[in-house]
Design an enzyme around this catalytic site. Structure first.
Site: not given
Length: 484
Positions: A454, A358, A354-356
Site C-alpha cells: 500500500s 510497494l 509501504e509506498c517505496g
C-alpha cells in the site's frame, strides 16, 4: 521541561535551528533526546544522526493523544536534554471534532485509545500547538525576519496571545540581515517583554540539499559531520544558553512503556523479519521496529541495493518507504535480490510493503526521465513517477479481510508520494478518505500471496493489531518451514 521549536509558517528555518541546537547539546552531554511533530521521516534522520538516538514522532492522528504522552515520557527518561521540532506553522493542524471522537471509538482495538477523552472540537489537531498543549511544554517561536522589521512585533504578539494555553517563552530571529536590521527588530519587540533567545544572521552556505520529497536523507550526504560542527558553533555563538538550558532539561515524571500488544504465554519466539534498509529504503518509524522486537521478532537488516540474498532464516519481509525511484537502475540490476524476494513471496512469506516498498514489488518503476526499470514483478502494475504530489492523512477502512486487517476495521495513515500505479488492484485493501468533510473515497492497496502492499504509511503505535497479526503470520510461516 523541554521546548518545542515552532515556526510562524513553513520555511522559517526551524529544522536548521533545531539541528544547530541538537549539535551543540550533543557536544555538551551524552544523552540528548529529540522529537518531531507529525509524520515526517527525513527530518528525524538528521536528528538521530546527531544524537545517536531514535527520534520520536509525536503524531496523535496516526496514533493517539495517550500514545504521544506515553512515548514522550518514556523517551525523555534518563536523558540530559530533550528538544521537540514542530511541524509547519505553530497552529497548522487539521480540524477534527466529531470525526476525532469517531476515530477513537473506531480504534477500540488500540488499548491506549480506549476511554481517551478527545476535545469536542480541535481546530489544530496534530499541530505543534496541539502537542504543546497535551504535553504542557513551552514554545519558542522562530520568525523569518528576511522581509520584515517592525511587523515582527505583531507576529510575535499574535502567536503568543491567540491561545492562552500555549506558553510562548521567547523568539528566535532568523535570517537577520545586519546590525541595523537587528536594532529595528529588537526595538519593535521590546514592549512585548518577550525574550529574544537567539539571533541567526543570513546564512547562504548552511543549507541541506533537497529534492522531490524534501531533504536529501543523511545516507546520501558524505560531509555531514563537518556541517553539524559548523551548526554547533553557530548555536554556541548565536543563542542565549543561560535562558535556554533550563527549559531543555526534562522534568522527572513517572512514565510507563507505550502500550503494545501482548502474545499469549509460550508464543514468544525469535522469528527473523528482514528489514530492507539502505539508501533506497529508509522510511521507518522507530516505534514500528521496537514493537516488532517486543513481540519477539529478530530484525535482520539487509540491502536490496547491495545484498544478493535474504538473511538466512528469514520468515517475514518488511519494505518501508524511501527513494527506489532514485536508485531504480541499481535495484533493477541486482537480479539475485529481485529473484530471492519474488521466490520468498511465492512460497507464502508474509510481506509488508509501504509506498517505496510497494513500488519495489511492482513489475517496473518508470523514473522521472521516463526510463523503465524491472522490479520484483509480484504485483501486476507499474509505478510511474510524475509531478503530482499525493500528500495527507487518510482514514482507511478495510474493504475486505486481508493479511493484516479484518473487513470494516478502521485505521489512520499518511500518504506522501509522487508516483502513481498504472493499474489499480481489482480488490483493494482499503477505502481511503481524507480528514476533510465530504472528501472522496477511493480504493487503494494490493494483496496477493501473503503480501500487504500500500502507499499508506502506518504507525504501529496507532494500530498495534497490524504488528501483532504480521508477527503471527511470520510465526506460522516459520512453523510450516520447520515441518517441511
Amino acid at each position: 521541561m523541554t521546548l518545542i521549536i515552532a515556526g510562524d509558517r513553513s520555511g522559517t528555518g526551524k529544522t536548521t535551528i533545531t539541528l544547530a541546537l541538537l549539535a551543540f547539546l550533543r557536544k555538551k552531554a551524552a544523552k540528548v533526546q529529540s522529537f518531531k511533530v507529525g509524520p515526517d521521516y527525513i527530518d528525524p534522520m538528521f536528528h538521530s544522526y546527531i544524537t545517536s538516538r531514535p527520534c520520536g514522532n509525536l503524531d496523535p492522528i496516526l496514533t493517539s493523544v495517550n500514545y504521544v504522552k506515553s512515548c514522550f515520557q518514556q523517551q525523555c527518561h534518563g536523558v540530559d536534554y530533550a528538544l521537540v521540532e514542530g511541524v509547519m506553522g505553530l497552529f497548522d493542524g487539521v480540524p477534527l471534532g466529531k470525526q476525532s471522537e469517531q476515530r477513537e471509538k473506531g480504534a477500540g482495538s488500540r488499548e491506549q485509545g480506549v476511554g481517551e477523552k478527545i476535545e469536542s472540537f480541535c481546530q489544530d489537531y496534530g499541530s505543534t500547538a496541539h502537542i504543546a498543549r497535551i504535553l504542557k511544554i513551552p514554545v519558542v517561536l522562530v520568525i523569518d525576519c528576511s522581509r520584515l522589521s517592525g511587523s515582527v512585533a505583531a507576529i510575535a504578539h499574535g502567536y503568543r496571545s491567540l491561545d492562552p494555553n500555549i506558553n510562548v517563552v521567547g523568539v528566535i530571529l532568523n535570517r537577520v540581515a545586519s546590525d541595523r536590521h537587528l536594532t529595528l527588530l529588537e526595538t519593535a519587540l521590546k514592549p512585548l517583554n518577550l525574550p529574544i533567545l537567539g539571533v541567526i544572521r543570513r546564512q547562504t552556505d548552511l543549507t541541506i540539499p533537497d529534492r522531490h520529497l524534501g531533504l536529501v536523507p543523511t545516507d546520501e550526504l558524505p560531509e555531514l559531520d563537518q556541517f553539524f560542527d559548523r551548526l554547533a558553533h553557530l548555536a554556541q555563538t548565536c543563542f542565549n544558553w543561560e535562558q535556554l538550558l533550563p527549559y531543555l532539561t526534562p522534568s522527572p515524571f513517572a512514565g510507563g512503556d507505550p502500550p503494545i500488544p501482548s502474545l499469549r504465554k509460550g508464543e514468544r519466539q525469535s522469528i527473523k523479519i528482514a528489514i530492507a534498509k539502505d539508501k533506497a529504503f529508509n522510511f521507518y518509524y522507530p516505534d514500528n521496529l521496537d514493537i516488532l522486537e517486543q513481540l519477539g521478532a529478530t530484525l535482520c537488516y539487509w540491502s536490496p541495493l547491495e545484498d544478493e540474498t535474504l538473511p538466512e532464516g528469514t520468515a517475514g519481509l518488511y519494505f518501508g518507504g524511501g527513494f527506489p525511484e532514485v536508485f531504480a537502475e541499481t535495484l533493477s540490476r541486482n537480479q539475485n535480490a529481485l529473484n530471492a524476494v519474488k521466490q520468498a513471496i511465492i512460497k507464502g512469506m508474509p510481506t509488508y510493503a509501504e509506498c517505496g516498498g510497494l513500488m519495489y514489488l511492482c513489475q517496473e518503476i518508470v523514473d522521472f526521465k521516463g526510463q523503465s526499470w524491472p522490479m520484483v514483478g509480484i504485483l501486476p502494475t507499474t509505478a510511474k513517477m510524475g509531478k503530482k504530489l499525493t500528500l495527507g492523512y487518510r482514514q482507511a477502512i478495510a474493504s475486505r479481510s486481508s493479511l493484516l486487517l479484518n473487513e470494516g476495521e478502521t485505521i489512520w495513515g499518511h500518504e506522501f508520494h509522487r508516483s502513481q500505479l498504472t493499474h489499480s488492484s481489482p480488490q483493494p485493501i482499503f477505502n481511503l478518505s481524507s480528514w476533510q468533510k465530504n472528501s472522496p473515497i477511493y480504493g487503494e492497496g494490493w494483496q496477493c500471496h501473503n503480501v500487504h502492499g500500500s502507499y499508506l504509511h502506518l504507525h504501529f503505535g496507532g494500530c498495534p493489531q497490524i504488528a501483532e497479526k504480521f508477527f503471527r503470520h511470520t510465526l506460522d510461516f516459520f512453523k510450516n518451514l520447520a515441518l517441511d
